[in-house]
Write a protein that holds these residues in place. Structure first.
Motif, mmCIF file in Angstrom:
data_model
loop_
_atom_site.group_PDB
_atom_site.id
_atom_site.type_symbol
_atom_site.label_atom_id
_atom_site.label_comp_id
_atom_site.label_asym_id
_atom_site.label_seq_id
_atom_site.Cartn_x
_atom_site.Cartn_y
_atom_site.Cartn_z
ATOM 1 N N ALA A 162 36.120 27.225 39.775
ATOM 2 C CA ALA A 162 35.459 26.345 38.812
ATOM 3 C C ALA A 162 36.479 25.414 38.158
ATOM 4 N N PRO A 163 36.109 24.148 37.925
ATOM 5 C CA PRO A 163 37.030 23.232 37.228
ATOM 6 C C PRO A 163 37.110 23.493 35.735
ATOM 7 N N ILE A 164 36.288 24.398 35.215
ATOM 8 C CA ILE A 164 36.292 24.737 33.793
ATOM 9 C C ILE A 164 37.238 25.918 33.590
ATOM 10 N N SER A 165 38.166 25.769 32.674
ATOM 11 C CA SER A 165 39.206 26.786 32.503
ATOM 12 C C SER A 165 38.646 28.128 32.026
ATOM 13 N N SER A 166 37.630 28.106 31.162
ATOM 14 C CA SER A 166 37.074 29.366 30.661
ATOM 15 C C SER A 166 36.386 30.150 31.774
ATOM 16 N N VAL A 167 35.679 29.459 32.669
ATOM 17 C CA VAL A 167 35.024 30.139 33.794
ATOM 18 C C VAL A 167 36.067 30.659 34.772
ATOM 19 N N GLU A 168 37.105 29.883 35.022
ATOM 20 C CA GLU A 168 38.181 30.338 35.909
ATOM 21 C C GLU A 168 38.884 31.566 35.334
ATOM 22 N N TRP A 169 39.025 31.614 34.018
ATOM 23 C CA TRP A 169 39.657 32.769 33.378
ATOM 24 C C TRP A 169 38.846 34.036 33.623
ATOM 25 N N VAL A 170 37.530 33.944 33.586
ATOM 26 C CA VAL A 170 36.679 35.114 33.833
ATOM 27 C C VAL A 170 36.915 35.648 35.248
ATOM 28 N N GLY A 171 36.975 34.758 36.232
ATOM 29 C CA GLY A 171 37.223 35.193 37.607
ATOM 30 C C GLY A 171 38.576 35.856 37.774
ATOM 31 N N ASN A 172 39.608 35.253 37.185
ATOM 32 C CA ASN A 172 40.945 35.847 37.286
ATOM 33 C C ASN A 172 41.019 37.207 36.597
ATOM 34 N N ALA A 173 40.357 37.324 35.439
ATOM 35 C CA ALA A 173 40.383 38.593 34.706
ATOM 36 C C ALA A 173 39.652 39.692 35.476
ATOM 37 N N GLY A 174 38.549 39.369 36.147
ATOM 38 C CA GLY A 174 37.815 40.379 36.916
ATOM 39 C C GLY A 174 38.616 40.919 38.090
ATOM 40 N N ILE A 175 39.233 40.026 38.849
ATOM 41 C CA ILE A 175 40.049 40.466 39.984
ATOM 42 C C ILE A 175 41.275 41.240 39.494
ATOM 43 N N ALA A 176 41.888 40.778 38.407
ATOM 44 C CA ALA A 176 43.058 41.473 37.869
ATOM 45 C C ALA A 176 42.691 42.864 37.365
ATOM 46 N N ALA A 177 41.524 43.000 36.732
ATOM 47 C CA ALA A 177 41.107 44.303 36.217
ATOM 48 C C ALA A 177 40.891 45.301 37.349
ATOM 49 N N PHE A 178 40.349 44.847 38.470
ATOM 50 C CA PHE A 178 40.109 45.750 39.598
ATOM 51 C C PHE A 178 41.413 46.369 40.093
ATOM 52 N N TYR A 179 42.399 45.535 40.368
ATOM 53 C CA TYR A 179 43.655 46.060 40.904
ATOM 54 C C TYR A 179 44.492 46.737 39.816
ATOM 55 N N ALA A 180 44.336 46.347 38.555
ATOM 56 C CA ALA A 180 45.056 47.027 37.491
ATOM 57 C C ALA A 180 44.572 48.467 37.328
ATOM 58 N N LEU A 181 43.274 48.696 37.458
ATOM 59 C CA LEU A 181 42.753 50.060 37.378
ATOM 60 C C LEU A 181 43.257 50.916 38.535
ATOM 61 N N CYS A 182 43.351 50.317 39.712
ATOM 62 C CA CYS A 182 43.864 51.067 40.861
ATOM 63 C C CYS A 182 45.319 51.485 40.645
ATOM 64 N N VAL A 183 46.134 50.580 40.130
ATOM 65 C CA VAL A 183 47.538 50.906 39.879
ATOM 66 C C VAL A 183 47.660 51.933 38.760
ATOM 67 N N MET A 184 46.790 51.827 37.749
ATOM 68 C CA MET A 184 46.853 52.767 36.639
ATOM 69 C C MET A 184 46.552 54.191 37.093
ATOM 70 N N ARG A 185 45.648 54.372 38.034
ATOM 71 C CA ARG A 185 45.357 55.715 38.534
ATOM 72 C C ARG A 185 46.575 56.331 39.215
ATOM 73 N N VAL A 186 47.337 55.507 39.915
ATOM 74 C CA VAL A 186 48.561 56.012 40.550
ATOM 75 C C VAL A 186 49.579 56.421 39.488
ATOM 76 N N LEU A 187 49.706 55.652 38.421
ATOM 77 C CA LEU A 187 50.635 56.016 37.350
ATOM 78 C C LEU A 187 50.200 57.295 36.639
ATOM 79 N N GLN A 188 48.905 57.473 36.453
ATOM 80 C CA GLN A 188 48.434 58.723 35.851
ATOM 81 C C GLN A 188 48.766 59.924 36.731
ATOM 82 N N SER A 189 48.637 59.745 38.014
ATOM 83 C CA SER A 189 49.020 60.826 38.931
ATOM 84 C C SER A 189 50.509 61.130 38.848
ATOM 85 N N ALA A 190 51.311 60.090 38.683
ATOM 86 C CA ALA A 190 52.755 60.304 38.556
ATOM 87 C C ALA A 190 53.084 61.087 37.287
ATOM 88 N N PHE A 191 52.386 60.792 36.185
ATOM 89 C CA PHE A 191 52.604 61.561 34.949
ATOM 90 C C PHE A 191 52.242 63.026 35.149
#
Length: 374
Positions: A162-191
């Motif tokens: 989207a050419p609108i920055s606020s809409v683009e931010w929503v897309g980036n945040a959704g994709i980032a949240a998906f992979y951030a949760l996956c990495v966080m589960r690995v860190l919890q396992s390490a703890f």
């Protein structure tokens, strides 16, 4: 539930990834929602394609089309291979790092760790029930969030176009949240692995070491299941979103600079047109000023005034009065002169400048100049 990730199908059977069974938890319904959102996203990709051809710059257009093709691949093949492969990979990694049930029952010492852990959990449930509820809520939130992020996967990727920055931010945040949760589960396992390897046996490690290990276990559980998710929500997700967003290149900065200069030039040209239109002439400003000066010089020279081209209010007013009262007698002339001298001061009876007097004087001066030119 503690460290694993929900994933569709069987991890070692790729054919089951895109077609989860009815007994595969929430995944059949999630994939139906994914299909609906994919249709909407494909329609929006058509608008993104039109936006890519909006510019006349070849470089910019080619860049937009490449980005559009990448996002289309992520939408069409997300549920088939990209999402299942990511979830199965991080799930396998997290469960391989975390201690499993067989390790707890392998030795009496490890079994004692399990017993102490159960007693610790029961004590926290009795005296600090809020912490236990928060930890359970975090685990459930991660489980639900993974399913919803997968369902909205197509919309997240099309929002990044989207050419609108606020809409683009929503897309980036959704994709980032998906992979951030996956990495966080690995860190919890390490703890959990680190806490499992701590010596808890007071006979072999000593009483002080056993107590220290118990305290470290309590702190580690709090960090792994409460502090770490909170930190990821506040810091990690916005950071990944910022890195995944498109930073402006030097070419984009140069194009923006040229467009800004062009807009400033358009505004300047429009301002000149407004100035020309307000004076009733379409000639350029410098030509109009020169012609006005020469015209005034000729008018003043013809009326006996100064040919220098500078506006002398007294001389112009006198020539105006002479031009307007040239056919009258001496008495009318003297009265006009006296009235002119009284009005040329531009002062009212109270000693203040009268704006109407100045406007009348300018009008008469222009009229006298036109008559002198004729």
């Amino acid at each position: 539930m503690m460290v694993g990730l929900p994933a569709p199908g069987d991890g070692w059977d790729v054919s089951t990834w895109a077609n989860p069974d009815d007994d595969d938890g929430w995944w059949p319904g999630i994939y139906q929602a994914y299909a609906v959102f994919s249709g909407i996203s494909v329609a929006l990709l058509g608008l993104a394609f039109m936006y890519a051809y909006e510019t006349t710059d070849r470089y910019k257009r080619r860049k937009r089309l490449k980005r559009l093709a990448l996002h289309a691949v992520m939408i069409l093949f997300g549920a088939i291979i990209i999402i299942p492969a990511s979830l199965h990979f991080f799930d396998t990694l997290a469960q391989s790092v975390a201690p499993n049930a067989s390790e707890f029952f392998s030795t009496p010492g490890n079994l004692g760790k399990l017993g102490v852990g159960l007693l610790l959990g029961g004590g926290l449930a009795l005296f600090q029930s809020s912490i236990v509820l928060v930890g359970i809520g975090v685990l459930l939130a991660i489980f639900v969030a993974i399913h919803f992020l997968v369902a909205f996967w197509p919309l997240f990727w099309v929002a990044r176009l989207a050419p609108i920055s606020s809409v683009e931010w929503v897309g980036n945040a959704g994709i980032a949240a998906f992979y951030a949760l996956c990495v966080m589960r690995v860190l919890q396992s390490a703890f959990l692995r680190v806490m499992f390897e701590l010596p808890w046996d007071p006979v072999t490690a000593g009483g002080g070491s056993a107590i220290a290990a118990l305290i470290m276990t309590i702190i580690g559980l709090y960090i792994a299941f409460i502090t770490l998710p909170r930190t990821f929500a506040k810091k990690a997700i916005p950071g990944v979103q910022m890195l995944s967003s498109q930073s402006p290149s030097s070419e984009d900065i140069r194009e923006g600079y040229q467009e800004s200069r062009q807009r400033i030039g358009n505004v300047k040209g429009r301002f000149e047109q407004i100035r020309s239109g307000s004076s009733g002439s379409t000639t350029p400003a410098h030509q109009r000023e020169g012609s006005t000066s020469s015209f005034q010089s000729r008018a003043y020279a013809g009326s006996g005034g100064s040919p220098s081209g500078r506006t002398d209010v007294g001389e112009v007013t006198g020539s105006s009065n002479r031009a307007l009262t040239g056919n009258s007698g001496d008495g009318s002339t003297s009265s006009s002169s006296s009235s002119s001298s009284s009005s040329s001061s531009g002062l009212s009876d109270s000693g203040e400048v009268d704006s109407g007097t100045w406007d009348n004087r300018r009008y008469k001066a222009r009229k006298a100049a036109r008559r002198g030119h004729q």
